[in-house]
Design a protein around this motif. Structure first.
Motif, PDB file in Angstrom:
ATOM      1  N   TYR A   1       6.581   8.464  36.276  1.00  0.00           N
ATOM      2  CA  TYR A   1       5.417   9.344  36.089  1.00  0.00           C
ATOM      3  C   TYR A   1       5.468  10.465  37.130  1.00  0.00           C
TER       4      TYR A   1
ATOM      5  N   THR B   1       0.920  12.454  45.578  1.00  0.00           N
ATOM      6  CA  THR B   1       0.324  11.545  44.601  1.00  0.00           C
ATOM      7  C   THR B   1      -0.210  10.315  45.312  1.00  0.00           C
ATOM      8  N   ASP B   2      -1.254   9.703  44.735  1.00  0.00           N
ATOM      9  CA  ASP B   2      -1.845   8.511  45.339  1.00  0.00           C
ATOM     10  C   ASP B   2      -0.938   7.296  45.225  1.00  0.00           C
ATOM     11  N   SER B   3      -0.203   7.205  44.106  1.00  0.00           N
ATOM     12  CA  SER B   3       0.632   6.031  43.869  1.00  0.00           C
ATOM     13  C   SER B   3       1.899   6.483  43.155  1.00  0.00           C
TER      14      SER B   3
ATOM     15  N   ASP C   1       5.307   6.544  41.181  1.00  0.00           N
ATOM     16  CA  ASP C   1       6.033   5.761  40.182  1.00  0.00           C
ATOM     17  C   ASP C   1       7.079   6.697  39.577  1.00  0.00           C
TER      18      ASP C   1
ATOM     19  N   GLU D   1     -11.459   7.693  37.783  1.00  0.00           N
ATOM     20  CA  GLU D   1     -11.122   8.427  39.007  1.00  0.00           C
ATOM     21  C   GLU D   1     -12.288   9.320  39.435  1.00  0.00           C
TER      22      GLU D   1
ATOM     23  N   LEU E   1      -2.782   8.056  37.033  1.00  0.00           N
ATOM     24  CA  LEU E   1      -2.392   8.293  38.421  1.00  0.00           C
ATOM     25  C   LEU E   1      -2.926   9.652  38.846  1.00  0.00           C
TER      26      LEU E   1
ATOM     27  N   ASP F   1      -0.394  15.676  34.667  1.00  0.00           N
ATOM     28  CA  ASP F   1       0.098  14.302  34.637  1.00  0.00           C
ATOM     29  C   ASP F   1       1.259  14.205  33.649  1.00  0.00           C
TER      30      ASP F   1
ATOM     31  N   SER G   1      -2.644  12.929  41.124  1.00  0.00           N
ATOM     32  CA  SER G   1      -1.779  13.759  41.961  1.00  0.00           C
ATOM     33  C   SER G   1      -2.554  14.991  42.405  1.00  0.00           C
TER      34      SER G   1
END
Length: 217
Positions: free
Chosen positions: A126, A119-121, A123, A64, A177, A171, A179
Motif C-alpha cells: 500500500y 505514513t502511520d503504518s 505496508d 480515522e 491507512l 491512498d 498517510s
C-alpha cells in the motif's frame, strides 16, 4: 563650447539601472499565483501559511480523524475537485486529498517547494503517493511512502498563460491507512523572458565598450 559628457559614476549608475530594470520582473506583473492560503482545498488539508500545508488521506468513514475535520475524497470525487481530467489518477488510487489553484500568468514563473511524505503504518502493498498535476494531468510523482519519512525538493516552470496547478496525495489499493504529505517553503519567482536576457547582455556589452574606450585613451 565642449559637449556635455557623463562622468564615470553617472555612466555606471545609468548602466546599472538599465540592467536592474531588465532583470527585475515583479511577481505582481508576472501573474496571479497566490500563496497556499489562496488555493482551493479538497479533502483533508490543513493550510498553515502561504508557504506551508499538510495533506492527509484520513477519512471519517474509515474510523480515522481528519486534521481539518473534512474527510479525504474517493478518487472519482477527488479528480473534479482538483480540476483533473477524468481518469487522470491511476487505477490503484482509492481516495485522497489536495490543493488546487488556477492562475492566468502574464509571464513565466517558477514554483518551488519542499515536501515530506510519511505514513502511520507502513505496508509494502500500500504505497500511497504524493503528486503534482498541471492543467488537468499528472505531471510528476513526488514519492511513495516508506518505512520512514521520505522527502525532497520540487520545482517546475509554468509558462505564460492560463494554468491549473494541483498538489495531492492518494491512498493506494486500500482506504484504511493514513498517510501525510507536508508541503513547506513554497515560493513563486518570476522568470525573465528571452528578451529580458537580451537587454541584460546588451547592457553588459555597453559596459565593456565603455571600459575599452577608456583603456585606449
Amino acid at each position: 563650447m565642449k559637449r556635455p559628457t557623463m562622468t564615470t559614476m553617472t555612466r555606471t549608475l545609468v548602466l546599472l539601472a538599465g540592467l536592474a530594470a531588465a532583470g527585475a520582473t515583479p511577481l505582481a506583473q508576472a501573474g496571479t499565483l497566490p500563496g497556499l492560503t489562496g488555493w482551493t482545498t479538497a479533502g483533508d488539508v490543513l493550510v498553515g501559511s502561504d508557504s506551508a500545508a499538510l495533506i492527509t488521506t484520513a477519512a471519517i468513514d474509515s474510523g480515522e480523524t481528519p486534521i481539518s475535520g473534512r474527510s479525504a475524497l474517493l478518487f472519482d470525487a477527488l479528480e473534479p475537485a482538483l480540476q483533473l481530467n477524468p481518469g487522470a489518477l491511476p487505477g490503484d488510487s482509492y481516495e485522497g486529498s489536495g490543493l488546487v489553484v488556477q492562475a492566468d500568468l502574464a509571464a513565466p514563473v517558477r514554483v518551488s517547494f519542499q515536501w515530506t511524505l510519511s505514513t502511520d503504518s507502513y505496508d509494502a502493498g500500500y504505497l500511497d503517493r504524493g503528486f503534482v498535476a498541471v492543467d488537468g494531468q499528472l505531471f510528476a510523482t513526488l514519492g511513495e511512502v516508506a518505512a520512514s519519512p521520505v522527502g525532497g525538493s520540487f520545482s517546475l516552470l509554468l509558462g505564460a498563460g492560463s494554468h491549473t496547478l494541483a498538489l495531492g496525495l492518494f491512498d493506494v489499493n486500500a482506504t484504511d491507512l493514513v498517510s501525510r504529505l507536508s508541503i513547506s517553503q513554497l515560493s513563486v519567482s518570476a522568470v525573465p523572458e528571452p528578451g529580458t536576457y537580451a537587454l541584460m547582455l546588451g547592457g553588459l556589452a555597453a559596459v565593456a565598450a565603455v571600459a575599452r574606450r577608456r583603456a585606449q585613451r
